[in-house]
Design a protein around this motif. Sequence first.
Motif, PDB file in Angstrom:
ATOM      1  N   ARG A  58    -154.266 -15.369 120.521  1.00  0.00           N
ATOM      2  CA  ARG A  58    -153.466 -15.446 119.300  1.00  0.00           C
ATOM      3  C   ARG A  58    -152.087 -14.885 119.625  1.00  0.00           C
ATOM      4  NH1 ARG A  58    -158.069 -12.973 115.217  1.00  0.00           N
ATOM      5  NH2 ARG A  58    -159.700 -14.430 115.886  1.00  0.00           N
ATOM      6  N   TYR A  59    -151.063 -15.509 119.073  1.00  0.00           N
ATOM      7  CA  TYR A  59    -149.699 -15.048 119.342  1.00  0.00           C
ATOM      8  C   TYR A  59    -148.824 -15.348 118.135  1.00  0.00           C
ATOM      9  CZ  TYR A  59    -149.172 -19.986 120.607  1.00  0.00           C
ATOM     10  OH  TYR A  59    -149.191 -21.363 120.592  1.00  0.00           O
ATOM     11  N   ARG A  60    -147.737 -14.617 118.047  1.00  0.00           N
ATOM     12  CA  ARG A  60    -146.803 -14.776 116.925  1.00  0.00           C
ATOM     13  C   ARG A  60    -145.441 -15.188 117.460  1.00  0.00           C
ATOM     14  NH1 ARG A  60    -148.878  -9.276 114.301  1.00  0.00           N
ATOM     15  NH2 ARG A  60    -150.686 -10.101 113.205  1.00  0.00           N
ATOM     16  N   GLN A  61    -144.863 -16.159 116.784  1.00  0.00           N
ATOM     17  CA  GLN A  61    -143.504 -16.590 117.084  1.00  0.00           C
ATOM     18  C   GLN A  61    -142.761 -16.729 115.768  1.00  0.00           C
ATOM     19  OE1 GLN A  61    -144.228 -20.194 119.431  1.00  0.00           O
ATOM     20  NE2 GLN A  61    -143.512 -19.079 121.218  1.00  0.00           N
ATOM     21  N   GLN A  62    -141.659 -16.042 115.653  1.00  0.00           N
ATOM     22  CA  GLN A  62    -140.817 -16.079 114.462  1.00  0.00           C
ATOM     23  C   GLN A  62    -141.635 -15.824 113.199  1.00  0.00           C
ATOM     24  OE1 GLN A  62    -139.026 -19.924 115.008  1.00  0.00           O
ATOM     25  NE2 GLN A  62    -137.608 -19.154 116.542  1.00  0.00           N
ATOM     26  N   GLY A  63    -142.560 -14.844 113.276  1.00  0.00           N
ATOM     27  CA  GLY A  63    -143.350 -14.424 112.134  1.00  0.00           C
ATOM     28  C   GLY A  63    -144.553 -15.301 111.820  1.00  0.00           C
ATOM     29  N   GLU A  64    -144.736 -16.381 112.539  1.00  0.00           N
ATOM     30  CA  GLU A  64    -145.866 -17.278 112.295  1.00  0.00           C
ATOM     31  C   GLU A  64    -146.916 -17.073 113.384  1.00  0.00           C
ATOM     32  OE1 GLU A  64    -146.726 -22.023 111.436  1.00  0.00           O
ATOM     33  OE2 GLU A  64    -144.667 -21.326 111.732  1.00  0.00           O
ATOM     34  N   GLY A  81    -141.295  -9.916 124.842  1.00  0.00           N
ATOM     35  CA  GLY A  81    -141.175  -9.901 123.389  1.00  0.00           C
ATOM     36  C   GLY A  81    -142.219 -10.730 122.654  1.00  0.00           C
ATOM     37  N   THR A  82    -143.107 -11.427 123.375  1.00  0.00           N
ATOM     38  CA  THR A  82    -144.138 -12.230 122.726  1.00  0.00           C
ATOM     39  C   THR A  82    -145.281 -11.333 122.267  1.00  0.00           C
ATOM     40  OG1 THR A  82    -143.644 -14.146 124.122  1.00  0.00           O
ATOM     41  CG2 THR A  82    -145.770 -14.146 122.992  1.00  0.00           C
ATOM     42  N   GLU A  83    -145.497 -11.262 120.956  1.00  0.00           N
ATOM     43  CA  GLU A  83    -146.602 -10.482 120.412  1.00  0.00           C
ATOM     44  C   GLU A  83    -147.871 -11.324 120.536  1.00  0.00           C
ATOM     45  OE1 GLU A  83    -147.609  -7.788 116.464  1.00  0.00           O
ATOM     46  OE2 GLU A  83    -146.110  -9.367 116.317  1.00  0.00           O
ATOM     47  N   HIS A  84    -148.945 -10.729 121.072  1.00  0.00           N
ATOM     48  CA  HIS A  84    -150.159 -11.495 121.311  1.00  0.00           C
ATOM     49  C   HIS A  84    -151.390 -10.593 121.345  1.00  0.00           C
ATOM     50  CE1 HIS A  84    -148.679 -10.161 125.228  1.00  0.00           C
ATOM     51  NE2 HIS A  84    -149.914 -10.282 125.702  1.00  0.00           N
ATOM     52  N   VAL A  85    -152.560 -11.238 121.241  1.00  0.00           N
ATOM     53  CA  VAL A  85    -153.838 -10.532 121.331  1.00  0.00           C
ATOM     54  C   VAL A  85    -154.884 -11.510 121.842  1.00  0.00           C
ATOM     55  CG1 VAL A  85    -154.450 -10.978 118.904  1.00  0.00           C
ATOM     56  CG2 VAL A  85    -155.534  -9.085 120.133  1.00  0.00           C
ATOM     57  N   ALA A  86    -155.734 -11.042 122.756  1.00  0.00           N
ATOM     58  CA  ALA A  86    -156.790 -11.866 123.337  1.00  0.00           C
ATOM     59  C   ALA A  86    -158.124 -11.552 122.654  1.00  0.00           C
ATOM     60  CB  ALA A  86    -156.904 -11.609 124.832  1.00  0.00           C
ATOM     61  N   HIS A  87    -158.839 -12.609 122.267  1.00  0.00           N
ATOM     62  CA  HIS A  87    -160.164 -12.495 121.658  1.00  0.00           C
ATOM     63  C   HIS A  87    -161.161 -13.278 122.506  1.00  0.00           C
ATOM     64  CE1 HIS A  87    -159.366 -10.724 117.593  1.00  0.00           C
ATOM     65  NE2 HIS A  87    -158.139 -11.077 117.924  1.00  0.00           N
ATOM     66  N   PRO A  88    -161.902 -12.609 123.398  1.00  0.00           N
ATOM     67  CA  PRO A  88    -162.883 -13.340 124.195  1.00  0.00           C
ATOM     68  C   PRO A  88    -164.009 -13.862 123.304  1.00  0.00           C
ATOM     69  CG  PRO A  88    -163.177 -10.992 124.498  1.00  0.00           C
ATOM     70  CD  PRO A  88    -161.937 -11.173 123.671  1.00  0.00           C
TER      71      PRO A  88
END
Length: 103
Positions: A58-64, A81-88
């Motif tokens: 999952r990642y966010r770009q420009q608030g989306e 600067g890329t906000e992200h999270v990994a969900h195995p």
Amino acid sequence: MKIIRGREFKADRAWGALDIANMGGITTRLHWTDQAYKWHVNDGQEVFVVIDGVVEMRYRQQGEEFATLLYPGDIFYASEGTEHVAHPQGEARVLVIESEGSV
């Protein structure tokens, strides 16, 4: 010299890692996990390669917020600067290349 059987690696805790190399402040680590990480932004760029298992990134770009499934051999590149999270999705093994000390 090292030979690492990535699909056989298992850590004693989620996101436990095997340090493979540190090349001038850039680390290469093999992680094992069966739990989601946390939303974060790295200190620099990150290359995330699925070795075994399936990971929903999952990642966010420009608030989306966006999500994509990553399968063995797939690569996720997080620019600075890329906000992200990994969900195995169950157990997963991932190779992460990033600046030393990144979150």
